[in-house]
Every structure is written in C-alpha cells, then in structure tokens.
Design a protein around this motif. Sequence first.
Motif, PDB file in Angstrom:
ATOM      1  N   GLY A   1     -24.492   3.989   1.426  1.00 38.55           N
ATOM      2  CA  GLY A   1     -24.249   3.337   2.696  1.00 38.55           C
ATOM      3  C   GLY A   1     -22.789   3.327   3.122  1.00 38.55           C
ATOM      4  N   TYR A   2     -21.875   3.701   2.218  1.00 36.47           N
ATOM      5  CA  TYR A   2     -20.461   3.762   2.551  1.00 36.47           C
ATOM      6  C   TYR A   2     -20.071   5.217   2.778  1.00 36.47           C
ATOM      7  CZ  TYR A   2     -19.761  -1.059   1.108  1.00 36.47           C
ATOM      8  OH  TYR A   2     -19.816  -2.412   1.016  1.00 36.47           O
ATOM      9  N   THR A   3     -19.114   5.433   3.648  1.00 38.82           N
ATOM     10  CA  THR A   3     -18.613   6.778   3.882  1.00 38.82           C
ATOM     11  C   THR A   3     -17.095   6.771   3.791  1.00 38.82           C
ATOM     12  OG1 THR A   3     -18.509   6.439   6.262  1.00 38.82           O
ATOM     13  CG2 THR A   3     -20.520   7.425   5.405  1.00 38.82           C
ATOM     14  N   ALA A   4     -16.556   7.900   3.427  1.00 40.14           N
ATOM     15  CA  ALA A   4     -15.109   8.077   3.387  1.00 40.14           C
ATOM     16  C   ALA A   4     -14.686   8.775   4.669  1.00 40.14           C
ATOM     17  CB  ALA A   4     -14.719   8.902   2.176  1.00 40.14           C
ATOM     18  N   VAL A   5     -13.691   8.246   5.306  1.00 37.50           N
ATOM     19  CA  VAL A   5     -13.176   8.847   6.523  1.00 37.50           C
ATOM     20  C   VAL A   5     -11.807   9.436   6.194  1.00 37.50           C
ATOM     21  CG1 VAL A   5     -12.457   8.436   8.900  1.00 37.50           C
ATOM     22  CG2 VAL A   5     -14.409   7.188   7.947  1.00 37.50           C
ATOM     23  N   GLY A   6     -11.707  10.740   6.315  1.00 35.87           N
ATOM     24  CA  GLY A   6     -10.464  11.411   5.962  1.00 35.87           C
ATOM     25  C   GLY A   6      -9.429  11.377   7.065  1.00 35.87           C
ATOM     26  N   ARG A   7      -8.190  11.289   6.655  1.00 33.09           N
ATOM     27  CA  ARG A   7      -7.058  11.405   7.572  1.00 33.09           C
ATOM     28  C   ARG A   7      -6.343  12.691   7.187  1.00 33.09           C
ATOM     29  NH1 ARG A   7      -3.454   7.054   6.472  1.00 33.09           N
ATOM     30  NH2 ARG A   7      -4.488   6.949   4.470  1.00 33.09           N
ATOM     31  N   PRO A   8      -6.583  13.762   7.921  1.00 32.13           N
ATOM     32  CA  PRO A   8      -6.008  15.055   7.551  1.00 32.13           C
ATOM     33  C   PRO A   8      -4.484  15.021   7.475  1.00 32.13           C
ATOM     34  CG  PRO A   8      -7.664  15.321   9.262  1.00 32.13           C
ATOM     35  CD  PRO A   8      -7.413  13.847   9.125  1.00 32.13           C
ATOM     36  N   ASP A   9      -3.945  15.753   6.478  1.00 35.84           N
ATOM     37  CA  ASP A   9      -2.495  15.911   6.397  1.00 35.84           C
ATOM     38  C   ASP A   9      -2.127  17.291   6.947  1.00 35.84           C
ATOM     39  OD1 ASP A   9      -2.986  17.809   4.389  1.00 35.84           O
ATOM     40  OD2 ASP A   9      -2.336  16.519   2.761  1.00 35.84           O
ATOM     41  N   ASP A  10      -0.875  17.654   6.906  1.00 35.68           N
ATOM     42  CA  ASP A  10      -0.445  18.933   7.468  1.00 35.68           C
ATOM     43  C   ASP A  10      -0.550  20.090   6.479  1.00 35.68           C
ATOM     44  OD1 ASP A  10       1.618  18.134   5.849  1.00 35.68           O
ATOM     45  OD2 ASP A  10       3.179  18.342   7.351  1.00 35.68           O
TER      46      ASP A  10
ATOM     47  N   MET B   1       0.840  -1.177   0.000  1.00 35.13           N
ATOM     48  CA  MET B   1       0.000   0.000   0.000  1.00 35.13           C
ATOM     49  C   MET B   1       0.884   1.238   0.000  1.00 35.13           C
ATOM     50  SD  MET B   1      -2.901  -1.452  -0.085  1.00 35.13           S
ATOM     51  CE  MET B   1      -4.263  -0.442   0.377  1.00 35.13           C
ATOM     52  N   VAL B   2       0.387   2.296  -0.643  1.00 39.72           N
ATOM     53  CA  VAL B   2       1.085   3.573  -0.686  1.00 39.72           C
ATOM     54  C   VAL B   2       0.130   4.661  -0.216  1.00 39.72           C
ATOM     55  CG1 VAL B   2       2.652   2.878  -2.528  1.00 39.72           C
ATOM     56  CG2 VAL B   2       0.496   3.947  -3.109  1.00 39.72           C
ATOM     57  N   THR B   3       0.675   5.739   0.308  1.00 38.73           N
ATOM     58  CA  THR B   3      -0.142   6.839   0.783  1.00 38.73           C
ATOM     59  C   THR B   3       0.196   8.096   0.003  1.00 38.73           C
ATOM     60  OG1 THR B   3      -0.255   5.875   2.989  1.00 38.73           O
ATOM     61  CG2 THR B   3      -0.767   8.217   2.805  1.00 38.73           C
ATOM     62  N   ILE B   4      -0.834   8.791  -0.465  1.00 32.90           N
ATOM     63  CA  ILE B   4      -0.680  10.067  -1.144  1.00 32.90           C
ATOM     64  C   ILE B   4      -1.506  11.107  -0.397  1.00 32.90           C
ATOM     65  CG2 ILE B   4      -0.263   8.985  -3.397  1.00 32.90           C
ATOM     66  CD1 ILE B   4      -3.163   9.811  -4.172  1.00 32.90           C
ATOM     67  N   SER B   5      -1.223  12.374  -0.643  1.00 33.62           N
ATOM     68  CA  SER B   5      -2.027  13.456  -0.091  1.00 33.62           C
ATOM     69  C   SER B   5      -2.813  14.111  -1.220  1.00 33.62           C
ATOM     70  CB  SER B   5      -1.138  14.505   0.574  1.00 33.62           C
ATOM     71  OG  SER B   5      -0.606  14.012   1.772  1.00 33.62           O
ATOM     72  N   ILE B   6      -4.077  14.400  -0.951  1.00 31.78           N
ATOM     73  CA  ILE B   6      -4.929  15.050  -1.947  1.00 31.78           C
ATOM     74  C   ILE B   6      -5.693  16.199  -1.293  1.00 31.78           C
ATOM     75  CG2 ILE B   6      -5.139  13.008  -3.414  1.00 31.78           C
ATOM     76  CD1 ILE B   6      -7.910  12.522  -2.171  1.00 31.78           C
ATOM     77  N   THR B   7      -6.207  17.083  -2.119  1.00 29.33           N
ATOM     78  CA  THR B   7      -6.952  18.240  -1.629  1.00 29.33           C
ATOM     79  C   THR B   7      -8.338  17.824  -1.133  1.00 29.33           C
ATOM     80  OG1 THR B   7      -7.929  18.705  -3.787  1.00 29.33           O
ATOM     81  CG2 THR B   7      -5.792  19.760  -3.302  1.00 29.33           C
ATOM     82  N   PRO B   8      -8.967  18.688  -0.340  1.00 28.36           N
ATOM     83  CA  PRO B   8     -10.336  18.394   0.096  1.00 28.36           C
ATOM     84  C   PRO B   8     -11.296  18.200  -1.084  1.00 28.36           C
ATOM     85  CG  PRO B   8      -9.414  20.106   1.475  1.00 28.36           C
ATOM     86  CD  PRO B   8      -8.430  19.879   0.340  1.00 28.36           C
ATOM     87  N   ALA B   9     -11.120  18.963  -2.153  1.00 25.16           N
ATOM     88  CA  ALA B   9     -12.006  18.819  -3.320  1.00 25.16           C
ATOM     89  C   ALA B   9     -11.837  17.452  -3.977  1.00 25.16           C
ATOM     90  CB  ALA B   9     -11.738  19.931  -4.328  1.00 25.16           C
ATOM     91  N   ALA B  10     -10.597  16.980  -4.098  1.00 19.79           N
ATOM     92  CA  ALA B  10     -10.358  15.660  -4.681  1.00 19.79           C
ATOM     93  C   ALA B  10     -10.908  14.565  -3.766  1.00 19.79           C
ATOM     94  CB  ALA B  10      -8.865  15.450  -4.932  1.00 19.79           C
ATOM     95  N   PHE B  11     -10.753  14.742  -2.466  1.00 23.25           N
ATOM     96  CA  PHE B  11     -11.300  13.777  -1.508  1.00 23.25           C
ATOM     97  C   PHE B  11     -12.816  13.707  -1.646  1.00 23.25           C
ATOM     98  CE2 PHE B  11     -12.891  12.465   2.634  1.00 23.25           C
ATOM     99  CZ  PHE B  11     -12.133  11.329   2.868  1.00 23.25           C
ATOM    100  N   ALA B  12     -13.462  14.864  -1.780  1.00 26.52           N
ATOM    101  CA  ALA B  12     -14.922  14.895  -1.940  1.00 26.52           C
ATOM    102  C   ALA B  12     -15.340  14.227  -3.241  1.00 26.52           C
ATOM    103  CB  ALA B  12     -15.420  16.333  -1.894  1.00 26.52           C
ATOM    104  N   ALA B  13     -14.548  14.403  -4.305  1.00 26.89           N
ATOM    105  CA  ALA B  13     -14.863  13.767  -5.586  1.00 26.89           C
ATOM    106  C   ALA B  13     -14.815  12.244  -5.461  1.00 26.89           C
ATOM    107  CB  ALA B  13     -13.902  14.246  -6.674  1.00 26.89           C
ATOM    108  N   ILE B  14     -13.821  11.747  -4.745  1.00 23.79           N
ATOM    109  CA  ILE B  14     -13.729  10.296  -4.523  1.00 23.79           C
ATOM    110  C   ILE B  14     -14.891   9.829  -3.653  1.00 23.79           C
ATOM    111  CG2 ILE B  14     -12.396   8.469  -3.419  1.00 23.79           C
ATOM    112  CD1 ILE B  14      -9.880  10.087  -4.210  1.00 23.79           C
ATOM    113  N   ALA B  15     -15.143  10.534  -2.574  1.00 23.09           N
ATOM    114  CA  ALA B  15     -16.218  10.141  -1.651  1.00 23.09           C
ATOM    115  C   ALA B  15     -17.564  10.090  -2.364  1.00 23.09           C
ATOM    116  CB  ALA B  15     -16.263  11.099  -0.467  1.00 23.09           C
ATOM    117  N   SER B  16     -17.765  10.959  -3.341  1.00 27.01           N
ATOM    118  CA  SER B  16     -19.048  10.994  -4.051  1.00 27.01           C
ATOM    119  C   SER B  16     -19.273   9.761  -4.915  1.00 27.01           C
ATOM    120  CB  SER B  16     -19.154  12.259  -4.899  1.00 27.01           C
ATOM    121  OG  SER B  16     -18.324  12.167  -6.044  1.00 27.01           O
TER     122      SER B  16
END
Length: 81
Positions: free
Chosen positions: A21-30, A1-16
């Motif tokens: 019934g599924y939700t995306a749980v964000g792990r905030p970056d700095d 597994m690899v970890t990348i950082s994305i913007t809130p807008a990109a995270f929302a696009a994925i979550a949509s």
Amino acid sequence: MVTISITPAAFAAIASTLPKGYTAVGRPDDQGGYHVTLDPRARDRLNARRRPGESYSDVILRLAKGRREVSGTFIKDATLD
C-alpha cells in the motif's frame, strides 16, 4: 535530514521493502538516479556498512541481496555486520 543520490537499481531495492500500500516517489537527480532524504542516523548506518570504494547504492544493493530482516526504510542483515 540529509540527502544522498542513489542509482535506479538501489532505489528499486528500497522501494521493494515498503509495506503493501506504500509507494516510493523518486526525485530524479542530474546523474540518472534519485535523491533520497534520510535521517542522519540512517546515513550513518549506511556509512558503517560501506566497504572501501563502495557508493551508497553499492551498499544498498549488497544488503538487499542478502536481506533477512527489513528494518525501517533500509535493509538490515545481521549476518553482514
């Protein structure tokens, strides 16, 4: 597994794209965005679609705008390949 950082807008696009019934749980970056953990193959697919100067977030948002089909967690648009 690899970890990348994305913007809130990109995270929302994925979550949509998640099934009902599924939700995306964000792990905030700095940087004000989110850490996302991916299978290396998913990251490779993002890299294959990256244009010069694009971030992962840019790719996700560009693909989300023209999405025709949702494949897994990320958006696949055959017309953009």
